[in-house]
Design a protein around this motif. Structure first.
Motif, PDB file in Angstrom:
ATOM      1  N   SER A 140       0.941  -1.265   0.172  1.00 32.84           N
ATOM      2  CA  SER A 140      -0.043  -0.001   0.022  1.00 32.84           C
ATOM      3  C   SER A 140       0.891   1.303  -0.042  1.00 32.84           C
ATOM      4  O   SER A 140       1.795   1.313   0.772  1.00 32.84           O
ATOM      5  N   PHE A 141       0.619   2.261  -0.929  1.00 37.32           N
ATOM      6  CA  PHE A 141       1.339   3.464  -0.990  1.00 37.32           C
ATOM      7  C   PHE A 141       0.815   4.415   0.135  1.00 37.32           C
ATOM      8  O   PHE A 141       1.404   5.443   0.401  1.00 37.32           O
ATOM      9  N   THR A 142      -0.331   3.995   0.747  1.00 39.40           N
ATOM     10  CA  THR A 142      -0.762   4.880   1.874  1.00 39.40           C
ATOM     11  C   THR A 142      -0.889   4.767   3.398  1.00 39.40           C
ATOM     12  O   THR A 142      -1.015   5.361   4.170  1.00 39.40           O
ATOM     13  N   ARG A 143      -0.487   3.196   3.288  1.00 44.28           N
ATOM     14  CA  ARG A 143      -0.601   2.610   4.896  1.00 44.28           C
ATOM     15  C   ARG A 143       0.349   3.406   5.711  1.00 44.28           C
ATOM     16  O   ARG A 143       0.201   3.874   7.012  1.00 44.28           O
ATOM     17  N   HIS A 144       1.638   3.280   5.519  1.00 49.39           N
ATOM     18  CA  HIS A 144       2.662   4.069   6.294  1.00 49.39           C
ATOM     19  C   HIS A 144       2.672   5.677   6.334  1.00 49.39           C
ATOM     20  O   HIS A 144       2.636   6.002   7.479  1.00 49.39           O
ATOM     21  N   TYR A 198       0.488  10.693   0.924  1.00 51.57           N
ATOM     22  CA  TYR A 198       1.319  10.134   0.235  1.00 51.57           C
ATOM     23  C   TYR A 198       2.287  11.130  -0.175  1.00 51.57           C
ATOM     24  O   TYR A 198       3.771  10.905  -0.247  1.00 51.57           O
ATOM     25  N   GLY A 199       1.744  12.113  -0.889  1.00 45.23           N
ATOM     26  CA  GLY A 199       2.867  13.406  -1.277  1.00 45.23           C
ATOM     27  C   GLY A 199       3.517  14.118  -0.230  1.00 45.23           C
ATOM     28  O   GLY A 199       4.802  14.242  -0.349  1.00 45.23           O
ATOM     29  N   GLU A 200       2.857  14.183   1.092  1.00 48.79           N
ATOM     30  CA  GLU A 200       3.531  14.793   2.083  1.00 48.79           C
ATOM     31  C   GLU A 200       4.778  13.916   2.574  1.00 48.79           C
ATOM     32  O   GLU A 200       5.786  14.501   2.752  1.00 48.79           O
ATOM     33  N   HIS A 201       4.528  12.483   2.659  1.00 44.26           N
ATOM     34  CA  HIS A 201       5.544  11.737   2.957  1.00 44.26           C
ATOM     35  C   HIS A 201       6.768  11.655   1.994  1.00 44.26           C
ATOM     36  O   HIS A 201       7.771  11.622   2.483  1.00 44.26           O
ATOM     37  N   MET A 202       6.373  11.614   0.838  1.00 47.79           N
ATOM     38  CA  MET A 202       7.370  11.387  -0.157  1.00 47.79           C
ATOM     39  C   MET A 202       8.354  13.017  -0.190  1.00 47.79           C
ATOM     40  O   MET A 202       9.429  12.784  -0.149  1.00 47.79           O
ATOM     41  N   GLY A 203       7.643  13.854   0.163  1.00 45.40           N
ATOM     42  CA  GLY A 203       8.306  15.194   0.217  1.00 45.40           C
ATOM     43  C   GLY A 203       9.445  15.114   1.359  1.00 45.40           C
ATOM     44  O   GLY A 203      10.471  15.689   1.550  1.00 45.40           O
ATOM     45  N   VAL A 204       8.949  14.737   2.525  1.00 46.20           N
ATOM     46  CA  VAL A 204       9.651  14.627   3.638  1.00 46.20           C
ATOM     47  C   VAL A 204      11.053  13.865   3.320  1.00 46.20           C
ATOM     48  O   VAL A 204      12.023  14.014   3.716  1.00 46.20           O
ATOM     49  N   ALA A 205      10.524  12.450   3.023  1.00 44.86           N
ATOM     50  CA  ALA A 205      11.422  11.453   3.031  1.00 44.86           C
ATOM     51  C   ALA A 205      12.614  11.945   1.726  1.00 44.86           C
ATOM     52  O   ALA A 205      13.841  11.487   1.888  1.00 44.86           O
ATOM     53  N   TRP A 206      12.085  12.623   0.702  1.00 48.51           N
ATOM     54  CA  TRP A 206      13.185  13.121  -0.287  1.00 48.51           C
ATOM     55  C   TRP A 206      14.077  14.421   0.330  1.00 48.51           C
ATOM     56  O   TRP A 206      15.019  14.435   0.230  1.00 48.51           O
ATOM     57  N   SER A 207      13.461  15.235   1.505  1.00 50.55           N
ATOM     58  CA  SER A 207      14.197  16.117   1.897  1.00 50.55           C
ATOM     59  C   SER A 207      15.109  15.451   2.746  1.00 50.55           C
ATOM     60  O   SER A 207      16.554  15.909   2.972  1.00 50.55           O
ATOM     61  N   PHE A 208      14.995  14.518   3.507  1.00 48.28           N
ATOM     62  CA  PHE A 208      15.922  13.516   4.225  1.00 48.28           C
ATOM     63  C   PHE A 208      17.072  12.988   3.300  1.00 48.28           C
ATOM     64  O   PHE A 208      18.137  13.048   3.575  1.00 48.28           O
ATOM     65  N   GLY A 209      16.470  12.269   2.351  1.00 46.02           N
ATOM     66  CA  GLY A 209      17.364  11.489   1.359  1.00 46.02           C
ATOM     67  C   GLY A 209      18.472  12.589   0.715  1.00 46.02           C
ATOM     68  O   GLY A 209      19.574  12.407   0.610  1.00 46.02           O
ATOM     69  N   PHE A 210      18.053  13.735   0.123  1.00 49.94           N
ATOM     70  CA  PHE A 210      18.960  14.623  -0.474  1.00 49.94           C
ATOM     71  C   PHE A 210      19.916  15.327   0.392  1.00 49.94           C
ATOM     72  O   PHE A 210      20.940  15.697   0.190  1.00 49.94           O
ATOM     73  N   THR A 211      19.192  15.785   1.602  1.00 49.08           N
ATOM     74  CA  THR A 211      20.336  16.234   2.936  1.00 49.08           C
ATOM     75  C   THR A 211      21.244  15.355   3.017  1.00 49.08           C
ATOM     76  O   THR A 211      22.604  15.574   3.210  1.00 49.08           O
ATOM     77  N   LEU A 212      20.989  13.879   3.235  1.00 49.11           N
ATOM     78  CA  LEU A 212      21.962  13.000   3.320  1.00 49.11           C
ATOM     79  C   LEU A 212      22.959  12.791   2.248  1.00 49.11           C
ATOM     80  O   LEU A 212      24.182  12.502   2.579  1.00 49.11           O
ATOM     81  N   ILE A 213      22.478  13.014   1.069  1.00 45.12           N
ATOM     82  CA  ILE A 213      23.343  12.788  -0.065  1.00 45.12           C
ATOM     83  C   ILE A 213      24.485  13.952   0.065  1.00 45.12           C
ATOM     84  O   ILE A 213      25.710  13.661  -0.057  1.00 45.12           O
TER      85      ILE A 213
END
Length: 84
Positions: free
Chosen positions: A4-8, A16-31
């Motif tokens: 499911s794309f929405t369960r977590h 889903y969109g908000e979570h993707m934005g937060v995850a990408w924010s963490f990911g790009f910061t880590l990169i």
């Protein structure tokens, strides 16, 4: 396995969109921090504290987000217990 794309995202109070934005924010910061660490390895005078400061900042953000999600989960569980 639940794909499911929405369960977590829902479990942490996000769409889903908000979570993707937060995850990408963490990911790009880590990169960025990782690249700074690689440069620092070659040039020890460059980016002396970038990696450690970034990790601490992200840890603070993540800890705060986890506490909020835990509180939401507890509130939801308490509401079910009271109604049940």
């Amino acid at each position: 396995m639940d794909l499911s794309f929405t369960r977590h995202p829902q479990s942490v109070g996000e769409s889903y969109g908000e979570h993707m934005g937060v995850a990408w924010s963490f990911g790009f910061t880590l990169i960025g921090a990782g690249l700074a660490c690689l440069v620092h390895g070659l040039l020890p005078f460059a980016f002396e504290r970038t990696g450690s400061k970034t990790v601490r900042r992200l840890n603070d953000r993540l800890s705060s987000r986890c506490a909020q999600a835990d509180a939401q989960l507890a509130d939801a569980h308490f509401g079910e217990t009271v109604r049940g």
